[in-house]
Motif scaffolding. Structure first.
Motif: not given
Lengths: 309, 176
Positions: A28, A32-34, A36-38, B68-69, B87, B120-121
């Motif tokens: 998923e 997404r538009p971004i 990337k996850v940290p 993941l955050y 998600t 981020e969404f």
């Protein structure tokens, strides 16, 4: 999770399902538009590739970047290996700069196992010689599960150059672990001795192997690894083993056709099949990123053995 | 272990929160509910159902996984990684008023991670926080906008929210 991912042979069924389930969540992120996850911020991953690779290396690099790891690519053609450095020395030098993970592609079977023994970094096998290519088998299983919901009980026919294929070995180990009915098929000269001991059925007739198959997996003819004449000509190979529309019609109507790439059109697979409606070749590539993100994430955690020690 | 909220009480609490949401936002226009996995998700769906029964409007509802955050992901040298769930936010959050829903508000670190994930969404107009239980002991400057029940606890206690969608029964209990 374990320290390294060296092969499917080491993984339990639960670990395999854990990777596939995690990949579901990772997929998923790519939508997404971004994208990337940290999660792996501050982790360094070295991609050490001793063999040419576009798909696997790119896929790993995208997966690493989507998890915010710092990535470094070492393509051996432009490195000190050309000056005579051994694999172990190269690895120890990279290790001295404290990366967290090393993704290794090497022409020698077992190269990753050597690195896993001498390095503190987590080692991920991106293909070692004719031995294993675990992330390819995982993304194949993920793709099959997406289409067929389950892997248990499916008839999977793997056709092509069985002898030189690490993709075959990893896939056979994984699919038999998950309960598929696996058939392998190729010219007798390209069938490794004793392969039936892995729990597969061997056939030299492609018609028999793919009859009523749920999944047909094609393997590339690896001319770069062939030191001898395994069959008279590529044209003859295509006539006897190439996947044509006519042959595909013997499989189940909802069959999916897979290929790990790069494809040799007109050798192991006809263009009409490669581009046909049952082909999931590009889905495999897309899923590769999610599966590799899952592997990177799971390996970045603690190690159960260390906890016990 | 004392039960501090039973099924009846939980229903009434959620109905009250739904009314508060409608009152404070003067209707449902551009509202969306986002539940934090796992138990925030069924709570968000229940709030959506209650709002629909009040004014026949459907409020879009999504699910957010914050694994993941998390800020403690790589801090523990041993032990396996937490399970990552998916998600699902099937609508644009741009310029919407987002209601972030979770079961228990404690240190505030989950909410911090959820804010990072949500941003981020897109760029919501506002984000408001809905929690079923606020048990205190914040470690970050975070405050809920809608609270089902304030529950004074000591850090050694644990607060368990059980929901019928996940656990087969509706109940909040304190342990320890």
């Amino acid at each position: 999770m374990r320290k390294d991912l060296l092969g499917i042979g080491d993984l339990s069924r639960d670990e395999i399902y854990r990777i596939l389930d995690t990949a579901d969540a990772m997929r998923e992120i790519g939508e997404r538009p971004i994208k990337k996850v940290p999660t792996l911020r501050g982790k360094t991953v070295v991609n050490l590739f001793y063999e040419p690779s576009t798909r696997t290396r790119t896929s790993f690099e995208i997966a690493e970047k989507r998890l915010s790891a710092d990535t470094l690519n070492i393509a051996v053609a432009s490195s000190s290996v050309q000056k005579g450095e051994t694999l172990a020395d190269t690895a120890m030098n990279i290790e001295a700069m404290s990366p967290d993970m090393i993704v290794l592609r090497h022409a020698s079977s077992g190269a990753c196992h050597l690195l896993a023994r001498i390095c503190r970094s987590r080692i991920i096998n991106a293909g070692d010689g004719m031995h294993e290519h675990p992330t390819q088998a995982l993304l194949d299983a993920y793709t099959i599960r997406q289409h067929k919901k389950t892997i248990r009980g499916l008839k999977v026919a793997i056709v092509g150059d069985l002898l030189h294929s690490r993709v075959l070995r990893s896939n056979v180990l994984l699919l038999t672990k998950l309960g598929a009915d696996v058939w392998v098929c190729g010219p007798p000269t390209l069938v490794p001795a004793g392969i039936e001991r892995l729990g597969v059925r061997v056939s030299t007739s492609v018609e028999e192997a793919i009859a009523d198959a749920d999944v047909v997996m094609m393997l590339r003819i690896q001319q770069e690894r062939m030191q001898g004449a395994y069959f008279p000509s590529l044209r003859e190979y295509f006539n006897l083993f190439g996947m044509t529309v006519e042959r595909v019609s013997r499989a189940k109507p909802d069959v999916i056709i897979m290929h790990p790439g790069p494809m040799n059109r007109g050798v192991e697979i006809a263009s009409e099949v490669a581009d046909g409606p049952y082909s999931v070749v590009l889905e495999q590539v897309a899923n590769g990123v999610a599966v590799r993100m899952a592997v990177l994430y799971l390996l970045a955690g603690g190690v159960e053995d260390e906890a016990a020690a | 272990m004392p039960v501090v909220m039973d099924a009846d009480r939980m229903d009434r609490t959620l109905t009250r929160i739904a009314h508060e949401i409608l009152e404070r936002n003067r209707g449902v226009e551009d509202l969306a509910l986002v539940g934090i996995r796992r138990r925030g998700v069924p709570l968000a769906r229940r709030l959506a159902a209650i709002i629909r029964s009040i004014n026949q409007h459907d409020v879009p509802t999504g699910a957010l996984d914050i694994t993941l955050y998390r800020d403690d992901l790589m801090r523990h040298p041993v032990g396996t990684q937490p399970v990552v769930r998916s998600t699902e936010i099937p609508f644009s959050i741009d310029d919407r008023r987002i209601l972030l829903v979770d079961d228990v508000l404690y240190t505030g670190r989950t909410i911090r991670a959820a804010l990072d994930a949500l941003i981020e969404f897109g760029r919501p107009k506002t984000i408001q926080l809905v929690v079923l239980v606020d048990r205190g002991h914040r470690e970050l400057p975070i405050k809920a906008d809608y609270v089902g029940k304030n529950l004074p606890t000591s850090p050694s206690q644990s607060v368990q929210v059980h929901l019928r969608e996940v656990d087969g029964r509706d109940e909040v209990e304190i342990q320890g």
